[in-house]
Design a protein around this motif. Sequence first.
Motif, PDB file in Angstrom:
ATOM      1  N   SER A 167     -25.001   8.753 -16.610  1.00 25.50           N
ATOM      2  CA  SER A 167     -26.289   8.754 -17.313  1.00 25.50           C
ATOM      3  C   SER A 167     -26.382   9.911 -18.305  1.00 25.50           C
ATOM      4  N   THR A 168     -25.579  10.964 -18.104  1.00 22.47           N
ATOM      5  CA  THR A 168     -25.611  12.138 -18.986  1.00 22.47           C
ATOM      6  C   THR A 168     -24.624  12.029 -20.139  1.00 22.47           C
ATOM      7  N   PHE A 169     -23.363  11.656 -19.823  1.00 20.04           N
ATOM      8  CA  PHE A 169     -22.344  11.565 -20.882  1.00 20.04           C
ATOM      9  C   PHE A 169     -21.466  10.332 -20.726  1.00 20.04           C
ATOM     10  N   GLY A 170     -22.081   9.222 -20.309  1.00 25.81           N
ATOM     11  CA  GLY A 170     -21.347   7.969 -20.156  1.00 25.81           C
ATOM     12  C   GLY A 170     -20.777   7.447 -21.461  1.00 25.81           C
ATOM     13  N   ASP A 171     -21.431   7.763 -22.585  1.00 22.11           N
ATOM     14  CA  ASP A 171     -20.926   7.293 -23.875  1.00 22.11           C
ATOM     15  C   ASP A 171     -19.559   7.906 -24.183  1.00 22.11           C
ATOM     16  N   ARG A 172     -19.365   9.151 -23.770  1.00 25.25           N
ATOM     17  CA  ARG A 172     -18.067   9.798 -23.978  1.00 25.25           C
ATOM     18  C   ARG A 172     -16.985   9.156 -23.117  1.00 25.25           C
ATOM     19  N   VAL A 173     -17.342   8.773 -21.897  1.00 26.03           N
ATOM     20  CA  VAL A 173     -16.386   8.105 -21.004  1.00 26.03           C
ATOM     21  C   VAL A 173     -15.922   6.800 -21.633  1.00 26.03           C
ATOM     22  N   LEU A 174     -16.870   5.997 -22.079  1.00 28.62           N
ATOM     23  CA  LEU A 174     -16.545   4.703 -22.673  1.00 28.62           C
ATOM     24  C   LEU A 174     -15.697   4.864 -23.929  1.00 28.62           C
ATOM     25  N   ALA A 175     -16.033   5.843 -24.752  1.00 29.73           N
ATOM     26  CA  ALA A 175     -15.283   6.065 -25.995  1.00 29.73           C
ATOM     27  C   ALA A 175     -13.832   6.436 -25.706  1.00 29.73           C
ATOM     28  N   ASN A 176     -13.597   7.313 -24.740  1.00 32.73           N
ATOM     29  CA  ASN A 176     -12.233   7.746 -24.439  1.00 32.73           C
ATOM     30  C   ASN A 176     -11.411   6.632 -23.795  1.00 32.73           C
ATOM     31  N   PHE A 177     -12.043   5.803 -22.976  1.00 28.57           N
ATOM     32  CA  PHE A 177     -11.311   4.669 -22.399  1.00 28.57           C
ATOM     33  C   PHE A 177     -11.003   3.616 -23.465  1.00 28.57           C
ATOM     34  N   THR A 178     -11.889   3.477 -24.435  1.00 32.52           N
ATOM     35  CA  THR A 178     -11.688   2.482 -25.487  1.00 32.52           C
ATOM     36  C   THR A 178     -10.548   2.870 -26.421  1.00 32.52           C
ATOM     37  N   LEU A 179     -10.471   4.147 -26.743  1.00 29.93           N
ATOM     38  CA  LEU A 179      -9.491   4.608 -27.727  1.00 29.93           C
ATOM     39  C   LEU A 179      -8.120   4.895 -27.134  1.00 29.93           C
ATOM     40  N   ALA A 180      -8.082   5.278 -25.873  1.00 29.01           N
ATOM     41  CA  ALA A 180      -6.826   5.752 -25.290  1.00 29.01           C
ATOM     42  C   ALA A 180      -5.944   4.604 -24.811  1.00 29.01           C
ATOM     43  N   ARG A 181      -4.642   4.842 -24.814  1.00 31.94           N
ATOM     44  CA  ARG A 181      -3.650   3.941 -24.228  1.00 31.94           C
ATOM     45  C   ARG A 181      -2.927   4.672 -23.100  1.00 31.94           C
ATOM     46  N   PRO A 182      -2.333   3.924 -22.156  1.00 40.31           N
ATOM     47  CA  PRO A 182      -1.607   4.589 -21.070  1.00 40.31           C
ATOM     48  C   PRO A 182      -0.505   5.490 -21.610  1.00 40.31           C
ATOM     49  N   GLY A 183      -0.481   6.732 -21.140  1.00 46.02           N
ATOM     50  CA  GLY A 183       0.533   7.676 -21.579  1.00 46.02           C
ATOM     51  C   GLY A 183       1.787   7.596 -20.732  1.00 46.02           C
ATOM     52  N   ASP A 184       2.823   8.307 -21.165  1.00 44.87           N
ATOM     53  CA  ASP A 184       4.059   8.346 -20.403  1.00 44.87           C
ATOM     54  C   ASP A 184       3.883   9.209 -19.155  1.00 44.87           C
ATOM     55  N   GLY A 185       4.717   8.945 -18.168  1.00 47.18           N
ATOM     56  CA  GLY A 185       4.759   9.809 -16.992  1.00 47.18           C
ATOM     57  C   GLY A 185       3.828   9.410 -15.871  1.00 47.18           C
ATOM     58  N   TRP A 186       3.083   8.303 -16.012  1.00 43.34           N
ATOM     59  CA  TRP A 186       2.131   7.969 -14.960  1.00 43.34           C
ATOM     60  C   TRP A 186       2.822   7.535 -13.668  1.00 43.34           C
ATOM     61  N   VAL A 187       4.006   6.932 -13.779  1.00 46.64           N
ATOM     62  CA  VAL A 187       4.721   6.539 -12.558  1.00 46.64           C
ATOM     63  C   VAL A 187       5.135   7.781 -11.768  1.00 46.64           C
ATOM     64  N   LEU A 188       5.706   8.762 -12.458  1.00 49.47           N
ATOM     65  CA  LEU A 188       6.118   9.993 -11.790  1.00 49.47           C
ATOM     66  C   LEU A 188       4.912  10.727 -11.215  1.00 49.47           C
ATOM     67  N   GLY A 189       3.810  10.746 -11.961  1.00 48.32           N
ATOM     68  CA  GLY A 189       2.603  11.397 -11.463  1.00 48.32           C
ATOM     69  C   GLY A 189       2.087  10.743 -10.196  1.00 48.32           C
ATOM     70  N   GLY A 190       2.054   9.404 -10.186  1.00 50.58           N
ATOM     71  CA  GLY A 190       1.594   8.689  -9.003  1.00 50.58           C
ATOM     72  C   GLY A 190       2.512   8.885  -7.811  1.00 50.58           C
TER      73      GLY A 190
END
Length: 364
Positions: A167-190
């Motif tokens: 409710s405070t900064f949800g617009d920023r959350v939506l914007a970053n999820f919309t613009l971003a793509r999965p980065g490298d290294g997520w398998v190793l991180g998990g």
Amino acid sequence: MTARSSWFQRYLLPGFAFKAVVIGGGYATGRELAEFFLPSGPWGGILAMLLAMVIWSVACIVTFLFSRATDSRDYRTFFQNLLGPGWIVFEVAYCLFAILILAVFGAAAGAIGQALFGWPPLVGTLCLIAGIAAFATYGNVSVERLFKWVSFFLYGVYALFVILALSTFGDRVLANFTLARPGDGWVLGGLTYAGYNIVGGVVILRVLRHLTSNRDAVIAGALAGPLAMIPAFLFFICMVAWYPEIGQEALPSDFLLQRMDQPVFHVIFQLMIFSALLESGTGGAHAINERIAHAYRSRQQREISKQARLAITGGLLLVAIFLADRFGLVTLIARGYRGLGYVLLAVYVLPLMTYGVWRVTRAR
């Protein structure tokens, strides 16, 4: 195992206990999420968390079934059955891991006390240690009650946290999820995150006495992964609003709470983190107490005293205090967790998913 075990004890308590071991200082403050998931970006972090969750559930299912098949009620017996003479390798790795996580919890408690009340870091650390010693001293019933009530408090606070954050900064959350793509290294991180936390599956063996069948073990194990990861998903979604700068914060939780500008909730959330540190630290210390109590019972034919439990817990915590004061939260997580994660994958997950699966299949 008893016919009087409730559905809560059979299905949810193992997952709550596993979550209690996993959540700890780095998870509850968001530092672990920033270290292992955020570098892969918003979507990469979500994928890494899903991978870690699935690994946890699968490993918990096999761990619970193997525990029942071999009648292993503490981690020493479990690894004697899994590794034979090699069980001592896990013993050494787990003792190092327990000291490390207690140090992380102590550092986090010190940081919380400093941020919330302006205390010197050592004061918050000592408050946490006093709580862990009190609960671990009184054994299984005390520890299980702590897991239960802290879990209810924790899930409720995280749910409210997400509502206030969106409710405070949800617009920023939506914007970053919309613009971003999965980065490298997520398998190793998990894999890394799942690897050093999966030890929680054997830390909580005492609560498996409530299971009445292999079906209970499968259900409880399958639920353990989601129950442990749900708060992380909620927290991570809120962190995405301030990606990537939040990745450099020692306490991402405090960073977000300051931007919500909700002073009362700020205090409630910090108390929740302290409660999470308390249940995680108690779980780690209790596992070592139970391992020593089992050996003592086998040799002396009587139960270990409360004074001895207190002395064991106190010794562990004194070493942890030194590490927390010496290195701090960020360094302990970044350097210590990765190395131990690889060791635990080698001495626990690999043999469990090979010999352990074969042993469970043969037993059935």
